[in-house]
Design an enzyme around this catalytic site. Structure first.
Site: not given
Ligand code: ARG
Ligand code: MN
Ligand code: MN
Ligand code: MN
Length: 312
Positions: A95, A118, A135, A228
């Site tokens: 992402h 998301d 991401h 996701d």
């Molecule tokens: N909040 C978590 C982090 O900062 C998970 C982020 C997940 N992001 C995604 N694009 N799937 O690592």
């Molecule tokens: Mn994401």
């Molecule tokens: Mn996500």
């Protein structure tokens, strides 16, 4: 209508192997043919490549040199696709690529509203992130209100946080870090979590979101869709799954409604990881991604129309 496809085989925004193979896997499931039957003029611009910037490390921000260089090229590529008069469909990749697509979209069209679909808010900075994964940071990098929370980021001078957080709406949230929640509340960010979808239904949630971020029905719309957001029962092949998500039907409905505005300019479909789960899991996830993309680009579950001139 005309569409331009861009692949971003990028995985440096997180730490699991495989998400870089999202674009080739989705293309191998006949994406282009499945868009051509919608009578779209489809052009595949291929994958975005980059040379690694050898920059100084920034604390708690993994692989910034890769992110900075790849997303700079992606931003340029998106601007080119839009200048060619095409809707941009970007396939990831993790992402962090939305840093490039949204930057390019805003530079080309200025008045942009973003629907971020998301399970996560992706609103961390390097000071708040528990993972150091970029991401989880794109929304914080892109928005002007959060610019002051960042240190100087070498290699990112091309990127301007010119999008207002008031032009961003979240749909599908159910895994929000403490500081992300704080920021959402402090700035009154438009955010519809799963409990809102249960209460109002996906149809009303989409329209409430659009009314908030685009009240005059005038903006160029960008949907950044993290696979996701879907429930892992329907999209298991992704790096950070969270139970209790959107059904594919809800996701298709969301995309159909946004498509009907005729202002959907750019779509990102990210975080499909074909190295997670078994063959059947991967197949189901990729099919879900393709259904979502088709809905975004005008496919109707009522069926296709007979092409003009062949009615008898
Ligand atoms: N909040 C978590 C982090 O900062 C998970 C982020 C997940 N992001 C995604 N694009 N799937 O690592
Ligand atoms: Mn994401
Ligand atoms: Mn996500
Ligand atoms: Mn509806």
């Amino acid at each position: 209508r005309k569409v331009g496809i861009i692949g971003v085989p990028f995985d440096k925004g997180q730490k699991k192997e495989g998400v870089a193979r999202g674009p080739e896997t989705i293309r191998a499931a006949n994406l282009v043919d499945k868009l051509k039957i919608l009578e779209l003029d489809v052009r595949d611009y291929g994958d975005v490549h980059y040379n690694v910037n050898d920059i100084n490390d920034v604390k708690n921000m993994s692989h910034l040199g890769h992110v900075a260089s790849c997303m700079n090229n992606l931003s340029e590529q998106i601007q080119q696709v839009l200048r060619d008069g095409r809707q941009a469909l970007t396939i990831g990749g993790d992402h962090s690529l939305s840093i490039g697509t949204i930057d390019g979209h805003v530079k080309e069209r200025q008045d942009v509203a973003v629907i971020w679909v998301d399970a996560h808010a992706d609103l961390n900075t390097n000071k708040t992130s528990e993972s150091g994964n970029v991401h989880g940071m794109p929304v914080a990098l892109l928005t002007s209100e959060l610019a002051d929370y960042w240190p100087y980021l070498p290699g990112m001078d091309w990127q301007m946080p010119i999008l207002s957080i008031r032009n961003v709406a979240y749909i599908g949230l159910r895994s929000i870090d403490r500081y992300e929640r704080l920021i959402i509340e402090k700035f009154g960010i438009t955010a519809y979590g799963m409990e809102d979808i249960e209460r109002y239904g996906i149809h009303d949630v989409v329209h409430m979101a659009l009314n908030k971020i685009d009240s005059h029905n005038s903006k160029s719309l960008h949907v950044s869709f993290d696979i996701d957001a879907l429930d892992p029962l329907e999209a298991p092949s992704t790096g950070t799954p969270v139970r209790g998500g959107l059904s594919l039907r809800e996701a298709i409905h969301l995309m159909e409604e946004i498509s009907r505005t005729h202002r959907l300019t750019a779509i990102d479909l990210v975080e499909v990881n074909p190295q997670i789960g078994n063959k059947q899991d991967v197949k189901m996830t990729v099919q879900a991604a393709i259904h979502i993309i088709q809905a975004a680009l005008g496919y109707s579950r009522r069926g296709l129309r007979v092409p003009e001139g062949v009615t008898d």
